[in-house]
Design a protein around this motif. Structure first.
Motif, PDB file in Angstrom:
ATOM      1  N   LEU A 100       3.344   6.508  -5.112  1.00  0.00           N
ATOM      2  CA  LEU A 100       3.276   6.772  -6.555  1.00  0.00           C
ATOM      3  C   LEU A 100       1.828   6.993  -6.979  1.00  0.00           C
ATOM      4  O   LEU A 100       1.367   6.448  -7.970  1.00  0.00           O
ATOM      5  CB  LEU A 100       3.887   5.592  -7.317  1.00  0.00           C
ATOM      6  CG  LEU A 100       5.407   5.584  -7.334  1.00  0.00           C
ATOM      7  CD1 LEU A 100       5.933   4.206  -7.668  1.00  0.00           C
ATOM      8  CD2 LEU A 100       5.931   6.610  -8.335  1.00  0.00           C
ATOM      9  N   HIS A 101       1.151   7.815  -6.254  1.00  0.00           N
ATOM     10  CA  HIS A 101      -0.272   8.088  -6.464  1.00  0.00           C
ATOM     11  C   HIS A 101      -0.601   8.249  -7.949  1.00  0.00           C
ATOM     12  O   HIS A 101      -0.131   9.195  -8.599  1.00  0.00           O
ATOM     13  CB  HIS A 101      -0.661   9.352  -5.698  1.00  0.00           C
ATOM     14  CG  HIS A 101      -2.083   9.771  -5.906  1.00  0.00           C
ATOM     15  ND1 HIS A 101      -3.150   8.981  -5.541  1.00  0.00           N
ATOM     16  CD2 HIS A 101      -2.604  10.892  -6.453  1.00  0.00           C
ATOM     17  CE1 HIS A 101      -4.271   9.605  -5.856  1.00  0.00           C
ATOM     18  NE2 HIS A 101      -3.973  10.775  -6.400  1.00  0.00           N
TER      19      HIS A 101
ATOM     20  N   ALA B 233       0.831  -1.201   0.000  1.00  0.00           N
ATOM     21  CA  ALA B 233       0.000   0.000   0.000  1.00  0.00           C
ATOM     22  C   ALA B 233       0.868   1.255   0.000  1.00  0.00           C
ATOM     23  O   ALA B 233       0.501   2.290  -0.561  1.00  0.00           O
ATOM     24  CB  ALA B 233      -0.927  -0.008   1.213  1.00  0.00           C
ATOM     25  N   GLU B 234       2.042   1.159   0.595  1.00  0.00           N
ATOM     26  CA  GLU B 234       2.957   2.298   0.617  1.00  0.00           C
ATOM     27  C   GLU B 234       3.422   2.660  -0.788  1.00  0.00           C
ATOM     28  O   GLU B 234       3.505   3.851  -1.137  1.00  0.00           O
ATOM     29  CB  GLU B 234       4.172   1.970   1.489  1.00  0.00           C
ATOM     30  CG  GLU B 234       5.196   3.102   1.564  1.00  0.00           C
ATOM     31  CD  GLU B 234       6.438   2.720   2.344  1.00  0.00           C
ATOM     32  OE1 GLU B 234       7.371   3.548   2.380  1.00  0.00           O
ATOM     33  OE2 GLU B 234       6.470   1.610   2.905  1.00  0.00           O
ATOM     34  N   HIS B 235       3.722   1.644  -1.608  1.00  0.00           N
ATOM     35  CA  HIS B 235       4.128   1.920  -2.989  1.00  0.00           C
ATOM     36  C   HIS B 235       3.000   2.593  -3.768  1.00  0.00           C
ATOM     37  O   HIS B 235       3.209   3.573  -4.482  1.00  0.00           O
ATOM     38  CB  HIS B 235       4.541   0.623  -3.695  1.00  0.00           C
ATOM     39  CG  HIS B 235       5.909   0.145  -3.351  1.00  0.00           C
ATOM     40  ND1 HIS B 235       6.141  -1.018  -2.643  1.00  0.00           N
ATOM     41  CD2 HIS B 235       7.129   0.678  -3.600  1.00  0.00           C
ATOM     42  CE1 HIS B 235       7.435  -1.190  -2.487  1.00  0.00           C
ATOM     43  NE2 HIS B 235       8.061  -0.166  -3.047  1.00  0.00           N
TER      44      HIS B 235
END
Length: 253
Positions: free
Chosen positions: A233-234, A227-229
């Motif tokens: 990189l929204h 989820a962090e990636h």
């Protein structure tokens, strides 16, 4: 759409168009042919399935959209646009639609060029007819990565929200800095005769990428994408999942 054998129909509504469709049908024996009943004699002797329709042709469009993956029209471009307009859904659902001009000089993908396969079909039809495919999608014209179908012929599965595919595709065609990280799958995914554009940078591990330097990341991997990636990189990340067997290292290591 069936990956190995798309369902193809060649459509004509005039006598000349029926003759052209019959000529192409001989080179595509698995394709169906849809022609006005009064011109069906042009298809006599063909091994192809022939649908000879009566009544208004517009009444046939819904059935063609439901039954076929590729529809090749020997009908004017303007007429085709008007005919198909009421039946359009999304590029994930619509069949590929192509138009061959009256002189059989040009083959024009009209709908679902990438996802629906119309661009590839146009190149096939053009080669068989000695015509020129007219491709207008930016990645084809610019000879760069087609984000929405990268690795499809290798069995890769795209994993990303649609907005990500749209944003990343824009970054690619606008020649912004894009990182391609390949940790899995066949390395032979770039098949164009020209080199990768200078804006595309290749990496072997996502850990090697300074994510602040790139407008988009294409990540070919079997690893978990956290989820962090996705958050970091929204709307700028697209993930590709190759078949597991495709990335097994030599020697079983």
């Amino acid at each position: 759409m069936t990956a190995d054998l798309p369902r193809v129909v060649l459509v004509a509504i005039t006598k000349h168009g029926a003759a052209q469709a019959a000529t192409l049908a001989r080179a595509l024996p698995a394709a169906s042919v849809c022609v006005a009943a009064k011109f069906a004699d042009a298809c006599a002797g063909l091994p192809n399935p022939v649908l000879a329709y009566e009544g208004p042709f517009k009444d046939q469009i819904g059935g063609l959209f439901d039954q076929f993956d590729q529809i090749v029209f020997f009908v004017s471009l303007g007429a085709v646009v008007r005919l198909i307009a009421p039946h359009l859904k999304t590029k994930d659902e619509d069949p590929g639609v192509l138009v061959v001009d009256d002189a059989a000089q040009f083959v024009i993908p009209v709908l679902s060029g990438h996802v629906g396969g119309a661009n590839a079909m146009a190149e096939t039809v053009a080669a068989l007819m000695g015509a020129t495919p007219v491709l207008t999608t930016a990645s084809d014209v610019g000879k760069t990565i087609p984000v929405d179908i990268l690795g499809r012929e290798l069995g890769w599965r795209v994993e990303a929200p649609k907005i990500n595919i749209t944003r990343v595709s824009a970054a690619v065609v606008n020649e912004e800095a894009v990182a391609v990280v390949q940790e899995a799958g066949s390395p032979h995914w770039w098949t164009r005769p020209t080199p990768l554009p200078a804006s595309i940078h290749r990496f072997e591990r996502v850990a090697d990428v300074d994510l602040t330097r790139f407008q988009a990341v294409l990540w070919i991997t079997h690893a978990e994408v956290t989820a962090e990636h996705w958050a970091r990189l929204h709307e700028r990340l697209v993930v590709y999942r190759p078949p597991l067997a495709a990335s097994a290292p030599e020697g079983g290591q």
